[in-house]
Design a protein around this motif. Structure first.
Motif, PDB file in Angstrom:
ATOM      1  N   UNK A  36      -4.553  18.268  -5.980  1.00  0.00           N
ATOM      2  CA  UNK A  36      -4.209  18.241  -7.406  1.00  0.00           C
ATOM      3  C   UNK A  36      -3.719  16.886  -7.925  1.00  0.00           C
ATOM      4  N   UNK A  37      -3.795  15.843  -7.105  1.00  0.00           N
ATOM      5  CA  UNK A  37      -3.308  14.541  -7.526  1.00  0.00           C
ATOM      6  C   UNK A  37      -4.414  13.763  -8.229  1.00  0.00           C
ATOM      7  N   UNK A  38      -4.014  12.942  -9.206  1.00  0.00           N
ATOM      8  CA  UNK A  38      -4.972  12.232 -10.041  1.00  0.00           C
ATOM      9  C   UNK A  38      -5.002  10.731  -9.798  1.00  0.00           C
ATOM     10  N   UNK A  39      -3.852  10.156  -9.473  1.00  0.00           N
ATOM     11  CA  UNK A  39      -3.767   8.704  -9.404  1.00  0.00           C
ATOM     12  C   UNK A  39      -2.503   8.299  -8.676  1.00  0.00           C
ATOM     13  N   UNK A  40      -2.583   7.174  -7.940  1.00  0.00           N
ATOM     14  CA  UNK A  40      -1.398   6.562  -7.346  1.00  0.00           C
ATOM     15  C   UNK A  40      -1.450   5.070  -7.609  1.00  0.00           C
ATOM     16  N   UNK A  41      -0.434   4.554  -8.326  1.00  0.00           N
ATOM     17  CA  UNK A  41      -0.322   3.133  -8.617  1.00  0.00           C
ATOM     18  C   UNK A  41       0.841   2.535  -7.839  1.00  0.00           C
ATOM     19  N   UNK A  42       0.615   1.362  -7.283  1.00  0.00           N
ATOM     20  CA  UNK A  42       1.604   0.601  -6.518  1.00  0.00           C
ATOM     21  C   UNK A  42       1.932  -0.636  -7.350  1.00  0.00           C
ATOM     22  N   UNK A  43       3.155  -0.711  -7.862  1.00  0.00           N
ATOM     23  CA  UNK A  43       3.504  -1.851  -8.712  1.00  0.00           C
ATOM     24  C   UNK A  43       4.562  -2.743  -8.063  1.00  0.00           C
ATOM     25  N   UNK A  44       4.430  -2.951  -6.756  1.00  0.00           N
ATOM     26  CA  UNK A  44       5.340  -3.847  -6.061  1.00  0.00           C
ATOM     27  C   UNK A  44       4.992  -5.309  -6.375  1.00  0.00           C
ATOM     28  N   UNK A  45       5.955  -6.030  -6.919  1.00  0.00           N
ATOM     29  CA  UNK A  45       5.754  -7.437  -7.245  1.00  0.00           C
ATOM     30  C   UNK A  45       7.098  -8.152  -7.256  1.00  0.00           C
ATOM     31  N   UNK A  46       7.067  -9.431  -6.869  1.00  0.00           N
ATOM     32  CA  UNK A  46       8.254 -10.283  -6.939  1.00  0.00           C
ATOM     33  C   UNK A  46       8.106 -11.344  -8.020  1.00  0.00           C
ATOM     34  N   UNK A  47       7.120 -11.148  -8.900  1.00  0.00           N
ATOM     35  CA  UNK A  47       6.861 -12.075  -9.999  1.00  0.00           C
ATOM     36  C   UNK A  47       7.018 -11.331 -11.320  1.00  0.00           C
ATOM     37  N   UNK A  48       8.077 -11.616 -12.089  1.00  0.00           N
ATOM     38  CA  UNK A  48       8.312 -10.894 -13.348  1.00  0.00           C
ATOM     39  C   UNK A  48       7.142 -10.948 -14.326  1.00  0.00           C
ATOM     40  N   UNK A  49       6.326 -12.010 -14.264  1.00  0.00           N
ATOM     41  CA  UNK A  49       5.182 -12.088 -15.171  1.00  0.00           C
ATOM     42  C   UNK A  49       4.179 -10.968 -14.930  1.00  0.00           C
ATOM     43  N   UNK A  50       4.229 -10.366 -13.754  1.00  0.00           N
ATOM     44  CA  UNK A  50       3.299  -9.282 -13.439  1.00  0.00           C
ATOM     45  C   UNK A  50       3.655  -7.977 -14.148  1.00  0.00           C
ATOM     46  N   UNK A  51       4.943  -7.799 -14.529  1.00  0.00           N
ATOM     47  CA  UNK A  51       5.360  -6.473 -14.991  1.00  0.00           C
ATOM     48  C   UNK A  51       6.178  -6.420 -16.273  1.00  0.00           C
ATOM     49  N   UNK A  52       6.717  -7.545 -16.748  1.00  0.00           N
ATOM     50  CA  UNK A  52       7.670  -7.497 -17.853  1.00  0.00           C
ATOM     51  C   UNK A  52       7.072  -7.017 -19.171  1.00  0.00           C
ATOM     52  N   UNK A  53       5.769  -7.135 -19.360  1.00  0.00           N
ATOM     53  CA  UNK A  53       5.160  -6.650 -20.609  1.00  0.00           C
ATOM     54  C   UNK A  53       5.210  -5.133 -20.705  1.00  0.00           C
ATOM     55  N   UNK A  54       5.285  -4.472 -19.577  1.00  0.00           N
ATOM     56  CA  UNK A  54       5.582  -3.051 -19.533  1.00  0.00           C
ATOM     57  C   UNK A  54       4.543  -2.130 -20.134  1.00  0.00           C
ATOM     58  N   UNK A  55       5.021  -0.917 -20.420  1.00  0.00           N
ATOM     59  CA  UNK A  55       4.166   0.158 -20.946  1.00  0.00           C
ATOM     60  C   UNK A  55       4.791   0.679 -22.237  1.00  0.00           C
TER      61      UNK A  55
END
Length: 285
Positions: A36-55
């Motif tokens: 029943x699973x649809x998706x698995x995302x791995x958001x491991x990062x040590x660079x803020x530019x990779x994630x700060x824009x967010x959702x």
């Protein structure tokens, strides 16, 4: 009967939200294999530019989203009236059900690290339109089973050695474990027959049924009564997931997953005309 390997996935790099860089272990095209699973995302990062824009603010309907943080904080808010910060070690378990609009804005930690995973679980046709529910599970609520053999298991959902985790899904009887095992060790875990089972490597190297697995390897198993993971020269850490398949059609576009094409089209029309939110008061908050 021990489970054999059905497939090993290596995933792919994708951009989501307002430009977040993450590693998608599996998703839309592989979802039928992971029911029943649809998706698995791995958001491991040590660079803020990779994630700060967010959702920024976006809708969900027909699914559950499960976010598990290892490092860093995520600010969140939703149409249930919830707002706050999910901290390292916590799990955010959200049942979107009939519809919820929310945002998730990763902030990282003092070193600029943001490590975590988001899993999507499907809802059956009879549960697609349940009232939304949100739960923040603190690290302190998640039991850790420490065995004499040196293995360590965080029990997010399911039960190990008679110790149950705090999280529950709707209708899929989920098991969600964060497992660490020492060097030169065999980890054997019983599984319910007929249930989907997979592991996702998060650190170290090991072997499964003679095949080497490394960080970000995802191993999907065939059916069986148990699975086994072995280590040789290094310790190994992995997420272990099992769940009861729903065995229903999947109609999926973006953040919404429904049972029929008509339901999917209706959901987007309601989002456009402002009638998407169905709940009148929070459930389980």
């Amino acid at each position: 009967m021990r489970r054999e390997i059905q497939h090993i996935f290596s995933g792919e790099q994708v951009h989501e939200g307002a430009g977040v860089k993450l590693h998608r272990a599996f998703g839309y095209f592989e979802a039928p294999l992971f029911d029943p699973f649809l998706m698995l995302d791995d958001f491991r990062s040590d660079n803020p530019e990779d994630y700060l824009k967010g959702f920024p603010w976006h809708p969900h309907r027909g699914i559950e989203t499960i976010t598990y943080l290892l490092k860093g904080d995520v600010e969140h808010g939703d149409s249930l009236g919830n707002s706050g910060i999910t901290k390292a070690g916590n799990v955010q378990w959200m049942t979107a059900g009939s519809g919820i609009i929310h945002q998730e804005m990763p902030k990282g930690d003092g070193n600029g690290s943001m490590h975590g995973f988001q899993l999507w679980a499907n809802l059956s046709s009879e549960n697609k339109m349940v009232d939304p529910e949100y739960r923040e599970i603190s690290a302190e609520e998640i039991p850790v089973v420490k065995r004499d053999d040196g293995s360590r298991i965080k029990v997010i959902a399911g039960k190990i050695d008679g110790i149950a985790g705090p999280a529950k899904g709707i209708g899929i009887d989920p098991e969600y474990l964060d497992v660490s095992i020492p060097q030169g060790f065999e980890f054997i875990h019983p599984t319910k027959t007929g249930y989907t089972a997979f592991i996702y490597i998060t650190a170290g190297e090991g072997t499964i049924n003679g095949q080497k697995v490394v960080n970000r390897s995802l191993v999907l198993f065939d059916d069986g009564e148990e699975l086994a993971v072995n280590t040789d020269e290094t310790p190994l850490s992995f997420l272990l997931l099992t769940g009861k398949p729903i065995k229903e059609p999947i109609f999926w576009r973006g953040p919404i997953v429904m049972h029929t094409a008509e339901e999917l089209e209706k959901a987007f029309k309601e989002y456009e005309n402002g009638t998407f939110i169905k709940h009148s008061k929070p459930r389980g908050v």
